[in-house]
Motif scaffolding. Structure first.
Motif, PDB file in Angstrom:
ATOM      1  N   ALA A   1      28.448  27.206 101.968  1.00  0.00           N
ATOM      2  CA  ALA A   1      28.223  25.770 102.152  1.00  0.00           C
ATOM      3  C   ALA A   1      26.922  25.329 101.488  1.00  0.00           C
ATOM      4  CB  ALA A   1      28.202  25.432 103.642  1.00  0.00           C
ATOM      5  N   GLU A   2      25.888  26.157 101.592  1.00  0.00           N
ATOM      6  CA  GLU A   2      24.609  25.835 100.940  1.00  0.00           C
ATOM      7  C   GLU A   2      24.778  25.793  99.420  1.00  0.00           C
ATOM      8  OE1 GLU A   2      20.035  27.618 100.661  1.00  0.00           O
ATOM      9  OE2 GLU A   2      21.497  28.521 102.055  1.00  0.00           O
TER      10      GLU A   2
ATOM     11  N   ALA B   1      29.358  20.086 103.714  1.00  0.00           N
ATOM     12  CA  ALA B   1      28.489  20.075 102.535  1.00  0.00           C
ATOM     13  C   ALA B   1      29.009  19.136 101.450  1.00  0.00           C
ATOM     14  CB  ALA B   1      28.352  21.486 101.974  1.00  0.00           C
TER      15      ALA B   1
ATOM     16  N   GLU C   1      30.058  34.977 104.658  1.00  0.00           N
ATOM     17  CA  GLU C   1      28.825  34.183 104.704  1.00  0.00           C
ATOM     18  C   GLU C   1      29.123  32.701 104.474  1.00  0.00           C
ATOM     19  OE1 GLU C   1      25.168  36.125 103.093  1.00  0.00           O
ATOM     20  OE2 GLU C   1      26.615  37.271 101.902  1.00  0.00           O
TER      21      GLU C   1
ATOM     22  N   ASP D   1      28.006  30.028 105.810  1.00  0.00           N
ATOM     23  CA  ASP D   1      26.842  29.145 105.732  1.00  0.00           C
ATOM     24  C   ASP D   1      26.225  29.176 104.325  1.00  0.00           C
ATOM     25  OD1 ASP D   1      26.709  28.111 108.415  1.00  0.00           O
ATOM     26  OD2 ASP D   1      26.103  30.116 109.053  1.00  0.00           O
ATOM     27  N   LEU D   2      26.173  30.357 103.728  1.00  0.00           N
ATOM     28  CA  LEU D   2      25.644  30.473 102.373  1.00  0.00           C
ATOM     29  C   LEU D   2      26.556  29.750 101.384  1.00  0.00           C
ATOM     30  CD1 LEU D   2      23.716  31.562 100.235  1.00  0.00           C
ATOM     31  CD2 LEU D   2      25.005  33.719 100.273  1.00  0.00           C
TER      32      LEU D   2
ATOM     33  N   THR E   1      36.691  28.264 109.361  1.00  0.00           N
ATOM     34  CA  THR E   1      35.229  28.176 109.435  1.00  0.00           C
ATOM     35  C   THR E   1      34.643  27.893 108.059  1.00  0.00           C
ATOM     36  OG1 THR E   1      35.106  29.675 111.329  1.00  0.00           O
ATOM     37  CG2 THR E   1      33.112  29.423 110.008  1.00  0.00           C
TER      38      THR E   1
ATOM     39  N   LYS F   1      32.714  24.287 107.133  1.00  0.00           N
ATOM     40  CA  LYS F   1      31.305  24.274 106.732  1.00  0.00           C
ATOM     41  C   LYS F   1      31.151  23.689 105.321  1.00  0.00           C
ATOM     42  CE  LYS F   1      29.648  27.961 109.761  1.00  0.00           C
ATOM     43  NZ  LYS F   1      28.654  27.124 110.474  1.00  0.00           N
ATOM     44  N   CYS F   2      32.107  23.972 104.450  1.00  0.00           N
ATOM     45  CA  CYS F   2      32.036  23.410 103.099  1.00  0.00           C
ATOM     46  C   CYS F   2      32.315  21.911 103.109  1.00  0.00           C
ATOM     47  CB  CYS F   2      33.021  24.121 102.176  1.00  0.00           C
ATOM     48  SG  CYS F   2      32.512  25.802 101.737  1.00  0.00           S
TER      49      CYS F   2
END
Length: 334
Positions: free
Chosen positions: A113-114, A154, A108, A110-111, A146, A150-151
């Motif tokens: 990174a969030e 962020a 996950e 994306d999670l 990936t 993504k991180c």
């Protein structure tokens, strides 16, 4: 980010362990055990997060997957004075998976990174990620790059990569530290292709010689079990890794430096066995190491056991060293 760190290790890298490691190296970055956000927000914070101020630089590793909870826990960690807040994206245990954190978060990105964006917005100290190169049937190159990219979007710039996959089904946490093959070249490639990032490598590093070899390719090296089971090797880190003009810290010197901490902790109500269990490997490979371990293990658990147990164990080591030295000169004397 330091060039050398000691890994966060569940049930091992507690406050007592970190204080021992600090007397061996003044420069290594030390990590807490992983602490879940729920424990930080609702548990005994002083017991979970408290530490001796001599431990700096010291990082707090968090486990969780709710951005708001991670942000709140990161703020608390910063208030406690931790120099870095790290997110665990690498632990493969069933308990961690059931809580939807650790290595299963590799699926996950994306999670993750969030979560990292929320943590970065909450604190001023660096926020970092410790991850695997993938889990189960993931393609490691795709999974690692990936997650990192993504991180980075962020706001994260530092990654500690355990250079193995984690198998979430079929392998125990212990097996996951040994069975999946290491892929150091993939981590080296991450650094080459993302040179602006700070990349530290972890997994299967047996000592300082190996750490120096890794530092030819990446920015930092993290030692785990080797640093714990053979803590004495940390005595050479300041000189060999950081280039300081200082003598290596011997195990004997480490005991003397650690002694005030032991006495202070005993006075605060901590039990001797909980403090000295981290010292069992200090004399690894030296005469008297077995007697050292036996005395600390057997006599350290007694009710009211105090510093005299450490003194007795140290005397046993000194005696064994003297006996070996005497034997070494006997032929020459004859």
């Amino acid at each position: 980010m330091t060039k050398f760190s000691v890994a966060p290790m569940m049930d091992w890298s507690d406050r007592h362990c970190r204080s021992l490691h600090r007397v061996l190296s003044s420069q290594a970055l030390l990590y807490s055990e992983m602490v879940t956000t729920g424990a930080v927000l609702h548990g005994d914070r002083e017991r979970l997060l408290g530490y001796d101020q001599d431990q700096h630089p010291v990082a707090l590793q968090l486990g969780g997957s709710e951005p708001a909870d991670l942000a709140a826990a990161a703020r608390i960690g910063e208030d406690y004075g931790y120099d870095e807040i790290n997110l665990n994206v690498g632990c493969p245990s069933d308990r961690v998976q059931s809580g939807r954190f650790g290595a299963c978060l590799m699926r996950e990105p994306d999670l993750v990174a969030e979560c990292m964006a929320a943590m970065a917005a909450a604190v001023k100290v660096p926020v970092t990620v410790k991850c695997r190169i993938g889990v189960d049937d993931q393609d490691p190159e795709e999974a690692l790059f990936t997650l990192v990219d993504k991180c980075v979007a962020a706001g994260v710039t530092t990654f500690i990569v355990h250079a193995r996959k984690a198998w979430l089904q079929g392998l125990s946490p212990k097996e996951n530290r040994d069975v999946p093959p290491l892929d150091y070249p993939l981590v080296y490639r991450l650094k080459r292709e993302r040179p602006e990032l700070t990349i530290s490598i972890n997994g299967g590093v047996p000592g300082v010689d190996a750490a120096l070899e890794h530092l030819r390719h990446v920015d930092g090296v993290m030692l785990g079990r080797a640093a714990y089971h053979e803590a004495g090797l940390l005595g050479a880190v300041d000189r060999r890794v950081f280039g300081l003009d200082v003598p290596d810290v011997t195990p004997f010197e480490a005991v003397e430096r650690y002694r005030p901490y032991i006495e202070r902790s005993l006075a605060e109500g901590w039990r001797l066995a909980g403090i000295t269990r981290h010292m069992l490997g200090l004399f690894h490979g030296l005469p008297g190491a077995r007697a050292w371990r036996r005395i600390l293990t057997v006599e350290g658990v007694g009710e009211g056991a105090g510093i005299e147990v450490v003194d007795k164990a140290l005397e046993a080591v000194c005696r064994a060293v003297e006996e070996r030295e005497a034997r070494a000169v006997e032929p020459a004397a004859g």
